[in-house]
Design a protein around this motif. Structure first.
Motif, mmCIF file in Angstrom:
data_model
loop_
_atom_site.group_PDB
_atom_site.id
_atom_site.type_symbol
_atom_site.label_atom_id
_atom_site.label_comp_id
_atom_site.label_asym_id
_atom_site.label_seq_id
_atom_site.Cartn_x
_atom_site.Cartn_y
_atom_site.Cartn_z
ATOM 1 N N ARG A 154 46.873 31.023 46.966
ATOM 2 C CA ARG A 154 45.550 31.508 46.321
ATOM 3 C C ARG A 154 45.883 32.350 44.930
ATOM 4 N NH1 ARG A 154 42.292 33.924 51.604
ATOM 5 N NH2 ARG A 154 41.424 31.995 52.568
ATOM 6 N N ARG B 114 44.287 30.463 41.754
ATOM 7 C CA ARG B 114 43.188 31.075 41.015
ATOM 8 C C ARG B 114 43.650 31.858 39.983
ATOM 9 N NH1 ARG B 114 39.008 35.141 44.186
ATOM 10 N NH2 ARG B 114 37.916 35.922 42.525
ATOM 11 N N PHE B 115 44.652 32.454 39.670
ATOM 12 C CA PHE B 115 45.140 33.098 38.848
ATOM 13 C C PHE B 115 46.421 32.692 38.090
ATOM 14 C CE2 PHE B 115 42.889 36.006 41.858
ATOM 15 C CZ PHE B 115 41.797 36.365 40.941
ATOM 16 N N GLU C 250 41.580 42.563 38.643
ATOM 17 C CA GLU C 250 41.242 41.292 39.279
ATOM 18 C C GLU C 250 41.804 41.045 40.556
ATOM 19 O OE1 GLU C 250 40.029 37.919 36.822
ATOM 20 O OE2 GLU C 250 40.370 39.217 34.995
ATOM 21 N N LEU C 251 43.198 40.747 40.178
ATOM 22 C CA LEU C 251 44.246 40.406 41.343
ATOM 23 C C LEU C 251 43.855 41.342 42.591
ATOM 24 C CD1 LEU C 251 47.472 39.983 39.277
ATOM 25 C CD2 LEU C 251 45.978 38.238 40.415
ATOM 26 N N ALA D 253 40.887 40.640 44.480
ATOM 27 C CA ALA D 253 40.703 39.278 45.264
ATOM 28 C C ALA D 253 41.774 39.600 46.332
ATOM 29 C CB ALA D 253 41.424 38.217 44.377
ATOM 30 N N HIS D 254 42.949 40.080 46.343
ATOM 31 C CA HIS D 254 43.957 40.366 47.243
ATOM 32 C C HIS D 254 43.206 41.191 48.468
ATOM 33 C CE1 HIS D 254 47.354 42.639 49.194
ATOM 34 N NE2 HIS D 254 47.811 41.442 49.243
ATOM 35 N N GLU E 41 40.239 41.263 49.346
ATOM 36 C CA GLU E 41 39.049 40.287 49.982
ATOM 37 C C GLU E 41 39.804 39.537 50.999
ATOM 38 O OE1 GLU E 41 36.848 36.578 48.387
ATOM 39 O OE2 GLU E 41 36.373 38.450 47.106
ATOM 40 N N TRP E 42 40.810 38.982 50.385
ATOM 41 C CA TRP E 42 41.732 37.812 51.268
ATOM 42 C C TRP E 42 42.279 38.580 52.443
ATOM 43 C CZ3 TRP E 42 44.435 36.139 46.185
ATOM 44 C CH2 TRP E 42 43.650 35.341 45.589
#
Length: 140
Positions: free
Chosen positions: A15, A19-20, A95-96, A99-100, A102-103
């Motif tokens: 991911r 994504r990044f 941002e990372l 996302a982290h 959320e995952w």
């Protein structure tokens, strides 16, 4: 970083890359540096991440080339490098981290809050134990 198994770790790696365009070890470096607003030495970074100095150096050099961290000599000892986030690195890390989070929440979604708290407490104790063993090994 807490993963429940190697499959979850692979999923996070994929991911982050998809994504990044960043690796999980580089995310870990950014996360550690972000917790030290005045910067962190390479040695402290290595100890915090429980990886070798060479591993940290390679990741920091790449992050520096990408403009995400800066390095500067310590005022107390010019042989010691201080690593700090750049504005670009701070913005990307925000941002990372979102996302982290959320995952990880999705991966632990079936666990109760009490189970998560117990697991995280045990993992923190394990990390401290590993860190102490590494420190003892270095003293010999």
């Amino acid at each position: 970083r807490f993963c429940s198994g190697s499959g979850d770790k692979r999923r996070l790696r994929r991911r982050f890359a998809d994504r990044f365009g960043i690796t999980l070890p580089r995310f870990d470096v950014l996360a550690t540096v972000e917790r030290h607003p005045d910067g962190v030495t390479m040695g402290e970074l290595s100890r915090s991440l429980l990886v070798s100095n060479g591993n940290v150096t390679a990741n920091v050099r790449q992050l520096e080339q990408d403009g995400l961290v800066s390095t500067s000599p310590s005022p107390e000892d010019r042989r010691v490098l201080i690593v700090a986030l750049t504005d670009k690195g701070g913005a990307l890390f925000s941002e990372l981290a979102a996302a982290h989070h959320e995952w990880i929440e999705a991966m632990f979604g079936k666990m109760s809050p009490e189970e998560k708290k117990a697991l995280f407490g045990l993992l923190a104790r394990l990390k401290d134990s590993i860190g102490a063993a590494v420190d003892r090994k270095g003293e010999k």
